[in-house]
Design a protein around this motif. Sequence first.
Motif, mmCIF file in Angstrom:
data_model
loop_
_atom_site.group_PDB
_atom_site.id
_atom_site.type_symbol
_atom_site.label_atom_id
_atom_site.label_comp_id
_atom_site.label_asym_id
_atom_site.label_seq_id
_atom_site.Cartn_x
_atom_site.Cartn_y
_atom_site.Cartn_z
ATOM 1 N N GLY A 161 6.183 -4.147 12.091
ATOM 2 C CA GLY A 161 5.945 -5.578 12.141
ATOM 3 C C GLY A 161 4.717 -6.038 11.383
ATOM 4 O O GLY A 161 4.142 -7.083 11.711
ATOM 5 N N GLU A 162 4.297 -5.282 10.379
ATOM 6 C CA GLU A 162 3.130 -5.656 9.585
ATOM 7 C C GLU A 162 3.223 -5.030 8.208
ATOM 8 O O GLU A 162 4.023 -4.116 7.978
ATOM 9 N N LEU A 163 2.393 -5.532 7.298
ATOM 10 C CA LEU A 163 2.328 -4.937 5.968
ATOM 11 C C LEU A 163 1.704 -3.545 6.050
ATOM 12 O O LEU A 163 0.806 -3.318 6.858
ATOM 13 N N PRO A 164 2.153 -2.628 5.221
ATOM 14 C CA PRO A 164 1.517 -1.313 5.204
ATOM 15 C C PRO A 164 0.119 -1.395 4.614
ATOM 16 O O PRO A 164 -0.199 -2.284 3.827
ATOM 17 N N LYS A 165 -0.713 -0.442 4.990
ATOM 18 C CA LYS A 165 -2.024 -0.240 4.381
ATOM 19 C C LYS A 165 -1.905 0.935 3.405
ATOM 20 O O LYS A 165 -0.868 1.603 3.335
ATOM 21 N N LEU A 166 -2.973 1.187 2.669
ATOM 22 C CA LEU A 166 -2.909 2.352 1.785
ATOM 23 C C LEU A 166 -2.792 3.629 2.615
ATOM 24 O O LEU A 166 -2.125 4.582 2.212
ATOM 25 N N TYR A 211 -4.784 -1.569 -3.270
ATOM 26 C CA TYR A 211 -3.344 -1.487 -3.012
ATOM 27 C C TYR A 211 -2.820 -2.880 -2.677
ATOM 28 O O TYR A 211 -2.969 -3.348 -1.547
ATOM 29 N N PRO A 212 -2.209 -3.576 -3.643
ATOM 30 C CA PRO A 212 -1.670 -4.920 -3.412
ATOM 31 C C PRO A 212 -0.286 -4.855 -2.764
ATOM 32 O O PRO A 212 0.739 -5.135 -3.405
ATOM 33 N N ALA A 213 -0.239 -4.511 -1.512
ATOM 34 C CA ALA A 213 1.008 -4.140 -0.837
ATOM 35 C C ALA A 213 2.112 -5.182 -0.972
ATOM 36 O O ALA A 213 3.275 -4.838 -1.217
#
Length: 403
Positions: free
Chosen positions: A303-308, A281-283
Motif C-alpha cells: 500500500g505504498e511506493l517502494p523505497k530503494l 531512486y525516482p520510484a
Amino acid sequence: MAIRSVSAALGAMGVVASCLFSGPGRAAEPIKVGEINSYSTLPAFTLPYRNGWQMALEEINAAGGINGRPVEVISRDDNGKPGDAVTVANELLSRENVSLLMGTFFSHIGLAVSDVAKQRKVLFVAAEPLTDAMTMEQGHRYTFRLRPPTRPQVAVLVEEAAKLPAKRWATVAPNYEYGQSSVAVFKAMLSARRPDIQWVDEQWPAQGKIDAGATVQALARAQPEAIFNVTFGPDLIKLIREGNTRGLFEGKAVVSMLTGEPEYLDPLGAETVPGWIITGYPAAQIDTPEHKAFLKAYQAKYGELPKLGSIVGYSTMKSVAAILAKAGSTDTEKLVAAAAGVKVATPFGEITYRPEDHQSTLGLFVGKTAVKDGKGVMVDWTYKRGEDYLPGLAEVKARRPAD
C-alpha cells in the motif's frame, strides 16, 4: 496447493520467513538462508529492504521454490555492530545450519560478515555495503555484492561536479569506511578532472551522532563554493535543517551521495534544498516494463511506493534464488561457481555478477533535488548502467587478491 507463510517479529530471537507446501506426504526439506541486517539501527532503509526480500521470497516459493524445495529465510538483527553481526552469522551457520548468508547495510559490518564467510567457506551475497574493498582489496571467492559500490556512486556525481564553476570545495561525511572511502575517491576523481580545485575543509561527524551546529559552523568558516556531502538518514536531516537556518547552502553547489533515495528524501519535505546533484531512486517516475510490474506488485502488497531498500531487498533475494537454481545444489563450491556470471532479473533490468570481482552490474540514478507540493523530489534524472562505471578488469586483477 496451499501456501502457509510463517513470520515472527524481529528482535533478539530473530525472524523466520518461509513458505511450507502442504499436501499428501512429507513436505520437501526447505533450503535455509541466513539473513543479517541493521533493522533496529537504520529502520528507514532496512524495513523497506525486508519488505522487498519477503515479497521476493513469496514469489519464489509460490512458483515452486528451488527445484521443488521451498526457501526459508532466518533473519537476525546485527544492531549496527560488527561484533554482533559476526556472532549472529556464526550462530546462523552453526545452530540454524543455513546454506548461505545474505544482507547487511553498513560497510564495516558487511566486511565483518564477509570475513566470516571466508573463514567458514560459505557463500555470502552482500546486499547494500558500498565499500570498494568488499570486492577489491578484501574480496575473495565466497563474497558477492549486489549494490553499486562507492566508485560508481562517486563517478556519476563527479561527471556532474566537474561541470560546475566552483573551485573551493569542502566535504562532510560520516567517520567510518563508507564515508572515508567516498571522500577519498571523490577528491581523487574530481582533482584529476579539475586540477584547479582547492580542497578547503573536511568534516567527519560520527555516524548517527552529528553535531550539526558545529559541523555547519566549521563548513561556513571555510567559505567553500561547493560541498560534497555523504551524510544520510537522521544526520542528513539535521545537517540540512541547521544549514538552512544558518544560510550555509545559499549560493553554493552541493553534490550529495544517496540523498535522492526516498528513505532520506521523503523525510526532508519542504526543507529539501533545490538544485543539489544527487544519486537516488525516482520510484514513481520509472516506466520500464520491469519496474512497472514490480511497482504494481509492491503497492498491492504494502500500500505504498517502494523505497530503494525495497529494490535492494527484492533483488538480493532474487539473486540468491538464481544462484541456487543455477547450482542445483546447496554445496558451497557449486554455489560459488554458479554465482560467478549468474544473470538475475531485477526491477532495474537484468544484471550479471561479474566473475572477475563478484560485483553485480546493477546501475543507479543521478539527478537533482526539487520541491513539489511541499515534498522533496528527484528531477532531471538518468539511469546509469553499473557496468559502465565499474573498474576495468586490469585494475581488478591488480587490486583484488587471487582466490
